[in-house]
Design a protein around this motif. Structure first.
Motif, PDB file in Angstrom:
ATOM      1  N   LEU B  20       6.127  18.177  -5.293  1.00  0.00           N
ATOM      2  CA  LEU B  20       5.334  19.146  -4.335  1.00  0.00           C
ATOM      3  C   LEU B  20       3.739  18.812  -4.217  1.00  0.00           C
ATOM      4  CD1 LEU B  20       6.992  22.710  -5.922  1.00  0.00           C
ATOM      5  CD2 LEU B  20       7.357  21.402  -3.691  1.00  0.00           C
ATOM      6  N   SER B  21       3.430  18.054  -4.726  1.00  0.00           N
ATOM      7  CA  SER B  21       1.988  17.809  -4.960  1.00  0.00           C
ATOM      8  C   SER B  21       1.613  16.491  -4.220  1.00  0.00           C
ATOM      9  CB  SER B  21       1.344  17.768  -6.162  1.00  0.00           C
ATOM     10  OG  SER B  21       1.443  18.904  -6.984  1.00  0.00           O
ATOM     11  N   THR B  22       2.805  15.782  -3.906  1.00  0.00           N
ATOM     12  CA  THR B  22       2.483  14.205  -3.394  1.00  0.00           C
ATOM     13  C   THR B  22       1.886  14.553  -1.793  1.00  0.00           C
ATOM     14  OG1 THR B  22       4.678  14.214  -1.968  1.00  0.00           O
ATOM     15  CG2 THR B  22       4.375  13.435  -4.231  1.00  0.00           C
ATOM     16  N   LYS B  23       1.557  13.287  -1.344  1.00  0.00           N
ATOM     17  CA  LYS B  23       0.967  13.464  -0.113  1.00  0.00           C
ATOM     18  C   LYS B  23       1.908  13.241   1.098  1.00  0.00           C
ATOM     19  CE  LYS B  23      -3.673  11.381  -1.821  1.00  0.00           C
ATOM     20  NZ  LYS B  23      -4.292  10.040  -1.710  1.00  0.00           N
ATOM     21  N   ALA B  24       3.324  13.459   0.825  1.00  0.00           N
ATOM     22  CA  ALA B  24       4.154  13.384   1.890  1.00  0.00           C
ATOM     23  C   ALA B  24       3.812  14.651   2.586  1.00  0.00           C
ATOM     24  CB  ALA B  24       5.629  13.376   1.047  1.00  0.00           C
ATOM     25  N   ASP B  25       4.180  14.155   3.970  1.00  0.00           N
ATOM     26  CA  ASP B  25       4.046  15.461   4.760  1.00  0.00           C
ATOM     27  C   ASP B  25       5.364  16.260   4.663  1.00  0.00           C
ATOM     28  OD1 ASP B  25       1.908  14.531   6.688  1.00  0.00           O
ATOM     29  OD2 ASP B  25       3.146  12.465   6.708  1.00  0.00           O
ATOM     30  N   GLY B  26       6.598  15.749   4.219  1.00  0.00           N
ATOM     31  CA  GLY B  26       7.734  16.570   4.013  1.00  0.00           C
ATOM     32  C   GLY B  26       8.557  16.247   2.903  1.00  0.00           C
ATOM     33  N   LEU B  27       9.513  17.093   2.502  1.00  0.00           N
ATOM     34  CA  LEU B  27      10.290  16.549   1.515  1.00  0.00           C
ATOM     35  C   LEU B  27      11.834  16.727   1.781  1.00  0.00           C
ATOM     36  CD1 LEU B  27       8.447  18.230  -1.622  1.00  0.00           C
ATOM     37  CD2 LEU B  27       8.458  15.636  -1.053  1.00  0.00           C
ATOM     38  N   ILE B  28      12.601  15.768   1.347  1.00  0.00           N
ATOM     39  CA  ILE B  28      13.864  15.881   1.838  1.00  0.00           C
ATOM     40  C   ILE B  28      14.465  16.445   0.661  1.00  0.00           C
ATOM     41  CG2 ILE B  28      15.865  14.681   2.490  1.00  0.00           C
ATOM     42  CD1 ILE B  28      14.136  12.238   3.641  1.00  0.00           C
ATOM     43  N   LEU B  29      15.241  17.764   0.759  1.00  0.00           N
ATOM     44  CA  LEU B  29      16.252  18.353  -0.426  1.00  0.00           C
ATOM     45  C   LEU B  29      17.562  17.811  -0.158  1.00  0.00           C
ATOM     46  CD1 LEU B  29      13.267  19.954  -0.722  1.00  0.00           C
ATOM     47  CD2 LEU B  29      14.632  21.860  -0.986  1.00  0.00           C
ATOM     48  N   ASN B  30      17.994  17.252  -1.070  1.00  0.00           N
ATOM     49  CA  ASN B  30      19.340  16.598  -0.759  1.00  0.00           C
ATOM     50  C   ASN B  30      20.441  17.624  -1.560  1.00  0.00           C
ATOM     51  OD1 ASN B  30      19.233  13.715  -0.007  1.00  0.00           O
ATOM     52  ND2 ASN B  30      17.566  13.873  -1.633  1.00  0.00           N
ATOM     53  N   SER B  31      21.521  18.076  -0.730  1.00  0.00           N
ATOM     54  CA  SER B  31      22.370  19.065  -0.882  1.00  0.00           C
ATOM     55  C   SER B  31      23.134  18.482  -2.082  1.00  0.00           C
ATOM     56  CB  SER B  31      23.191  19.420   0.071  1.00  0.00           C
ATOM     57  OG  SER B  31      24.298  20.110  -0.014  1.00  0.00           O
ATOM     58  N   LEU B  32      23.574  19.145  -3.102  1.00  0.00           N
ATOM     59  CA  LEU B  32      24.620  18.674  -4.168  1.00  0.00           C
ATOM     60  C   LEU B  32      26.106  18.788  -3.350  1.00  0.00           C
ATOM     61  CD1 LEU B  32      24.913  17.940  -7.139  1.00  0.00           C
ATOM     62  CD2 LEU B  32      25.352  20.093  -7.378  1.00  0.00           C
ATOM     63  N   GLU B  33      26.148  19.611  -2.616  1.00  0.00           N
ATOM     64  CA  GLU B  33      27.530  19.776  -2.047  1.00  0.00           C
ATOM     65  C   GLU B  33      27.613  19.040  -0.932  1.00  0.00           C
ATOM     66  OE1 GLU B  33      25.207  22.259  -2.648  1.00  0.00           O
ATOM     67  OE2 GLU B  33      26.088  23.617  -4.034  1.00  0.00           O
ATOM     68  N   PHE B  34      26.714  18.521  -0.060  1.00  0.00           N
ATOM     69  CA  PHE B  34      27.043  17.983   1.015  1.00  0.00           C
ATOM     70  C   PHE B  34      26.052  16.651   1.357  1.00  0.00           C
ATOM     71  CE2 PHE B  34      28.486  22.383   2.005  1.00  0.00           C
ATOM     72  CZ  PHE B  34      29.873  21.990   2.526  1.00  0.00           C
ATOM     73  N   SER B  35      25.560  16.089   0.451  1.00  0.00           N
ATOM     74  CA  SER B  35      24.691  14.973   0.625  1.00  0.00           C
ATOM     75  C   SER B  35      25.531  13.516  -0.174  1.00  0.00           C
ATOM     76  CB  SER B  35      23.411  14.832   0.238  1.00  0.00           C
ATOM     77  OG  SER B  35      23.137  14.715  -0.834  1.00  0.00           O
ATOM     78  N   CYS B  36      25.467  12.421   0.361  1.00  0.00           N
ATOM     79  CA  CYS B  36      25.705  11.114  -0.658  1.00  0.00           C
ATOM     80  C   CYS B  36      24.689  11.059  -1.554  1.00  0.00           C
ATOM     81  CB  CYS B  36      25.633  10.150   0.476  1.00  0.00           C
ATOM     82  SG  CYS B  36      27.011  10.340   1.659  1.00  0.00           S
ATOM     83  N   PHE B  37      23.572  11.615  -1.805  1.00  0.00           N
ATOM     84  CA  PHE B  37      22.450  11.423  -2.732  1.00  0.00           C
ATOM     85  C   PHE B  37      23.008  11.643  -4.209  1.00  0.00           C
ATOM     86  CE2 PHE B  37      18.097  11.940  -4.588  1.00  0.00           C
ATOM     87  CZ  PHE B  37      17.589  11.249  -4.064  1.00  0.00           C
ATOM     88  N   ASN B  38      22.564  10.687  -5.052  1.00  0.00           N
ATOM     89  CA  ASN B  38      23.124  10.652  -6.069  1.00  0.00           C
ATOM     90  C   ASN B  38      22.019  10.751  -7.316  1.00  0.00           C
ATOM     91  OD1 ASN B  38      26.075   9.405  -5.681  1.00  0.00           O
ATOM     92  ND2 ASN B  38      24.707   8.030  -4.878  1.00  0.00           N
ATOM     93  N   ASP B  39      20.681  11.156  -7.088  1.00  0.00           N
ATOM     94  CA  ASP B  39      19.810  10.962  -8.047  1.00  0.00           C
ATOM     95  C   ASP B  39      18.890  12.358  -7.992  1.00  0.00           C
ATOM     96  OD1 ASP B  39      18.254   9.846  -9.867  1.00  0.00           O
ATOM     97  OD2 ASP B  39      17.379   8.339  -8.517  1.00  0.00           O
TER      98      ASP B  39
END
Lengths: 400, 295
Positions: B20-39
Motif C-alpha cells: 500500500l505504501s509503494t510508489k505504484a499508481d495502482g495495485l492489482i488485486l488478484n482474485s483467488l476465485e477467478f484469476s490465474c495468479f498463484n502467488d
C-alpha cells in the motif's frame, strides 16, 4: 430419432478432402496457404479451394476454411482479396479466432459463415452468446468442456455449437500456450506449434532434480469420443469435429467412416450400443490410430488415462496397403495403387464407403502389365488381381 | 505518461502495508476465485476490504479475473461481479462472459488480457476495449501498433515479471504423482521445468484451477518506455514469484525512470538478483507458411 448432426472432417489436401466426403463427412475443413494454423498441413491454394468447393457442392456438402491464426500486422496482407475469393468460390464458412478477421469477413464477404475457433477457449454460454452477438454463427467450444457442461451450454446458446470428438489435444487451453514460441521461436498461434508439450522434461526444486527415472511428461493423449456421441447428439450439438489435417487418407477414411456409421446407427435407433457393436466401432478406430487415445475432458476431470507418459507418441501404421483405382465387374479384376508393402498369400481386408469389411486372401498379384509378381514393394505401384466381390474406386485394402 | 500498476501479494490473510505504501499508481488485486495468479490472491471477502484500503492510499484498484470461465462458474461469477463492479476502478478479464456482463454499464472499467490474442493494431481497433498487448511481440511490432491504432489511450503492457506462457486446466503435477505412484510434487508449490536437451529452467506451478508455466527469466521492457510510456495507459509490474523487497525497488526505479528517463537507472535494475531477458522484443517469432513435405 436423434437430432441431425454434422460430421466435420479435416483434410490436408484435395485427395484427403475427397476421401473425407466419400467416406461420410457432411462437411470438411481445410487450411489455406494464408491465415491458417497447422502450417505444414499441405495447405490449400486458392485454386485448390475452388476445386474443393466445387466438389463439395456437387455432393451437397459443406466446406469451411480455417483462418485461425492470431495475426500480427505483417500477416494480414491480402486478407480482403482472400476473403472475397472464398465467397466467390461458394465456400460455406471460415473458422477464425481473430475478431478483426471475422469483422473484415462480415464487411467484404458477408455470405461466409463465421465460426469461432477453439483457439478462443470458449467454455461457457455467456461467452458463446457474446460471440454470437459479435457475428459468429457457430462456436467451437474449448476442448476442456465436459459432456455435462456442453449440455448446459447448448441449452442456453444462441450460436450453433461445434465440439471436437476425435484427434489431437492440446495440453493447454488452445491459444494460451506459448511453449513452442519460447522453446523454438515457432509461434503456435501462427501455425508453428512444435508440440513442445510432448517432449521430455526434468523437474527441479531449488536446483535439485526431483524426478529419478521417469521424465515429467505433460502431453495429452489424443481424443476418442466414441462413448459420448449419443449424448452429444441428444444435447443438440450442431457439429462433431474430427481433428487431424496432417493425418493420412487412410486415417481419415477409417475414422470418418467409423463415426459416419456410428451416427447413422443412432439415427436408426437411440438404443445404447450392444457390446458387439461397441467392440466393432472401437476396433475400427484402433485400426487407424497410430497414437494413444483417451476421452479427454468429456467425462469430466482428467486422469492419467488421458495423459502421455514416457511414450513415443507416433507409431506409423503399415496397415494401409492400397487404394482401389478401378474394378472391372466382368473380369473381376481390381486395379490398386500400392501404399505399403504386401505380398502374394497375404490375408487382407477391403473396406469402403459402401463396402463392409470384407476379408480376402491374395492368391495371385500382377504388375500393371499383367506380369505375375510375388511382392508389391514400391510405393504407388499399380497392382492388379482378381477379387470375387464388387469393389468401387476409393475403396481401401488393409492388413487383416 | 503511463501509470504503474503492481500485483499486490496477499500473504497470511493480512494487509500487506508495504504494498500500500509503494510508489505504484495502482495495485492489482488478484482474485483467488477467478484469476490465474498463484502467488497471493485474495478471496472475495478480503478483496472487498482491501479495495477500500487501496483507495484510502489514493491508489487505483484493479481486480484481476483473468482465468477461463466455465459453465458451472456462471452463477457465482455474476454474484462476484455484482459485488465488485462498483468497488474497483478497473477489472482485468480474458473470458468474454465477464465482458458480456459488464460491457453495458462498466465498459470503461474493463481491461482485456487474453495473454496472447491481441497482437496487431487491427485487433486493437476491432475489439475497442482497453487491452493488454501480447508479450510475444517485437519492439518493432509494438511500435507499429502504437503508431497506427486508433485507440492508443486504451493499451497497456506488462513490462516486468515472470510471464505466463502456458495455462492448462490439467493438474499436471498431481497426475505425475499418480503415474509414478509416489507423491513427489505438490500443488501450490513452485518448481522448475527443464526440457531434456535445453538448459533453461521454466517455472511451473499447479493450483486448484490448473497448471501454469512461466518464462525461465524475468521479462523486461525498460528503455523503450522513453518512447512508449506516453502511449501505454498502464504498465504492469508482475510480482509473481519475486520477493517483495525486490519488487518495491523495481517499482521505485520504474517510477523514477518515467519521471526523468535517466539511462543510469537501467543499471540499477541490472544489479537486482534476477535473470532478465527481453523476450521477443529483439526477435520475431515465425509465421510458418507454405507447402507441406509430409506424406
Amino acid at each position: 430419432m436423434l437430432n441431425k448432426v454434422e460430421l466435420l472432417a479435416p483434410a490436408g489436401n484435395l485427395e484427403k478432402l475427397k476421401i473425407a466426403y466419400l467416406y461420410g463427412a457432411d462437411a470438411v475443413y481445410v487450411g489455406g496457404k494464408s491465415f491458417s494454423l497447422r502450417a505444414r498441413a499441405s495447405n490449400f491454394s486458392l485454386e485448390d479451394i475452388k476445386e474443393a468447393s466445387r466438389f463439395a457442392k456437387s455432393l451437397g456438402k459443406k466446406l469451411y476454411i480455417t483462418m485461425n491464426i492470431v495475426p500480427h500486422d505483417s500477416d494480414l496482407t491480402g486478407l480482403e482479396e482472400y476473403l472475397r475469393a472464398l465467397e466467390e468460390f461458394n465456400v460455406d464458412g471460415i473458422i477464425v479466432s481473430s475478431r478483426y478477421i471475422a469483422k473484415k469477413a462480415l464487411e467484404v464477404a458477408p455470405k461466409l459463415e463465421r465460426h469461432l475457433s477453439t483457439q478462443a477457449s470458449c467454455a461457457n454460454s455467456m461467452a458463446v452468446n457474446e460471440y454470437f452477438d459479435l457475428g459468429f454463427s457457430r462456436v467451437v467450444l474449448a476442448r476442456e468442456n465436459s459432456i455435462e457442461s456442453i449440455k448446459k451450454i447448448v441449452e442456453k446458446a444462441k450460436a450453433e455449437i461445434e465440439v471436437f470428438i476425435h484427434g489431437g489435444m492440446c495440453v493447454a487451453y488452445s491459444g494460451r500456450c506459448m511453449l513452442s514460441n519460447h522453446l523454438t521461436n515457432r509461434d503456435a498461434n501462427r501455425g508453428g506449434c512444435a508440440h513442445s508439450c510432448r517432449w521430455n522434461y526434468d523437474i527441479y526444486f531449488h536446483n535439485k532434480k526431483i524426478n529419478k527415472k521417469e521424465y515429467l511428461n505433460i502431453g495429452s493423449k489424443d481424443l476418442n469420443g466414441l462413448d459420448f456421441i449419443k449424448d452429444l447428439m441428444e444435447a443438440g450439438v450442431k457439429s462433431l469435429k474430427i481433428e487431424g489435417r496432417m493425418k493420412s487418407i487412410y486415417y481419415i477414411a477409417c475414422i470418418v467412416r467409423m463415426y459416419r456409421m456410428l451416427i447413422d446407427r443412432y439415427y436408426e435407433s437411440d438404443a445404447p450400443l450392444s457390446e458387439d457393436e461397441y467392440q466393432y466401432f472401437n476396433q475400427e478406430i484402433l485400426k487407424a490410430e497410430n497414437r494413444l487415445t483417451g476421452c479427454g475432458f468429456l467425462k469430466g476431470n482428467i486422469s492419467i488415462n488421458e495423459q502421455l507418459y514416457n511414450t513415443r507418441t507416433e507409431n506409423p501404421t503399415k496397415d494401409f496397403l492400397g487404394i482401389v483405382l478401378d474394378y472391372d465387374e466382368k473380369s473381376e479384376m481390381v486395379t490398386l495403387e500400392q501404399r505399403n508393402y504386401f505380398e502374394k498369400g497375404d490375408e487382407v481386408e477391403f473396406f469402403g464407403p459402401s463396402l463392409k469389411n470384407t476379408k480376402f486372401k491374395l492368391e495371385s498379384i500382377s504388375d500393371k502389365d499383367n506380369n505375375e509378381i510375388d511382392v508389391a514393394r514400391h510405393p504407388l505401384e499399380i497392382i492388379k488381381f482378381k477379387v470375387p466381390f464388387k469393389l468401387n474406386k476409393n475403396d481401401m485394402m488393409r492388413k487383416y | 505518461m503511463s501509470l504503474i500498476i503492481l500485483d499486490y501479494k496477499y500473504k497470511k490473510r493480512k494487509t500487506n502495508k508495504e504494498y500500500l505504501s509503494t510508489k505504484a499508481d495502482g495495485l492489482i488485486l488478484n482474485s483467488l476465485e477467478f484469476s490465474c495468479f498463484n502467488d497471493g490472491a485474495f478471496p472475495l471477502k478480503e478483496l472487498l476490504k482491501e479495495i477500500d484500503k487501496v483507495h484510502e492510499k489514493g491508489k487505483i484498484c484493479i481486480v484481476n479475473m483473468d482465468r477461463i470461465i466455465e459453465e458451472n462458474d456462471i452463477d457465482f461469477l455474476i454474484f462476484y461481479l455484482d459485488n465488485i463492479k462498483n468497488r474497483c476502478d478497473y477489472l482485468i478479464y480474458s473470458d468474454m462472459a465477464i465482458y458480456s456482463y459488464l460491457k453495458k454499464d462498466y465498459f470503461n472499467k474493463l481491461i482485456y488480457d487474453p495473454k496472447t490474442l491481441v497482437a496487431s493494431k487491427e485487433e486493437v481497433n476491432t475489439i475497442k476495449v482497453h487491452s493488454f498487448l501480447s508479450n510475444e511481440l517485437s519492439e518493432k511490432e509494438i511500435k507499429f501498433i502504437l503508431d497506427n491504432c486508433q485507440t492508443t489511450q486504451n493499451i497497456s503492457f506488462e513490462v516486468f515479471g515472470y510471464h505466463q506462457i502456458m495455462y492448462s486446466k490439467r493438474p499436471l503435477l498431481n497426475l505425475y504423482n499418480v503415474f509414478i505412484e509416489k507423491e513427489v510434487l505438490k500443488s501450490n508449490k513452485l518448481y522448475d521445468l527443464k526440457e531434456e536437451l535445453r538448459e533453461d529452467l521454466y517455472k511451473i506451478i499447479e493450483s486448484d484451477n490448473g497448471t501454469y508455466i512461466y518464462t525461465p527469466y524475468v521479462y523486461i521492457m525498460f528503455k523503450e518506455l522513453k518512447e512508449f510510456s506516453s502511449r501505454f495507459k498502464f504498465i504492469r509490474l508482475n510480482s509473481t514469484f519475486i520477493d517483495d523487497d525486490i519488487m518495491f525497488k523495481v517499482c521505485d526505479i520504474y517510477k523514477e525512470y518515467l519521471s526523468n528517463y535517466s539511462d543510469n537507472l537501467k543499471e540499477e535494475i541490472d544489479k537486482l538478483p534476477l535473470r532478465f531477458n527481453r523476450g521477443f522484443l529483439d526477435k520475431e517469432s515465425f509465421l510458418l507458411k507454405g507447402d507441406n513435405e509430409d506424406a
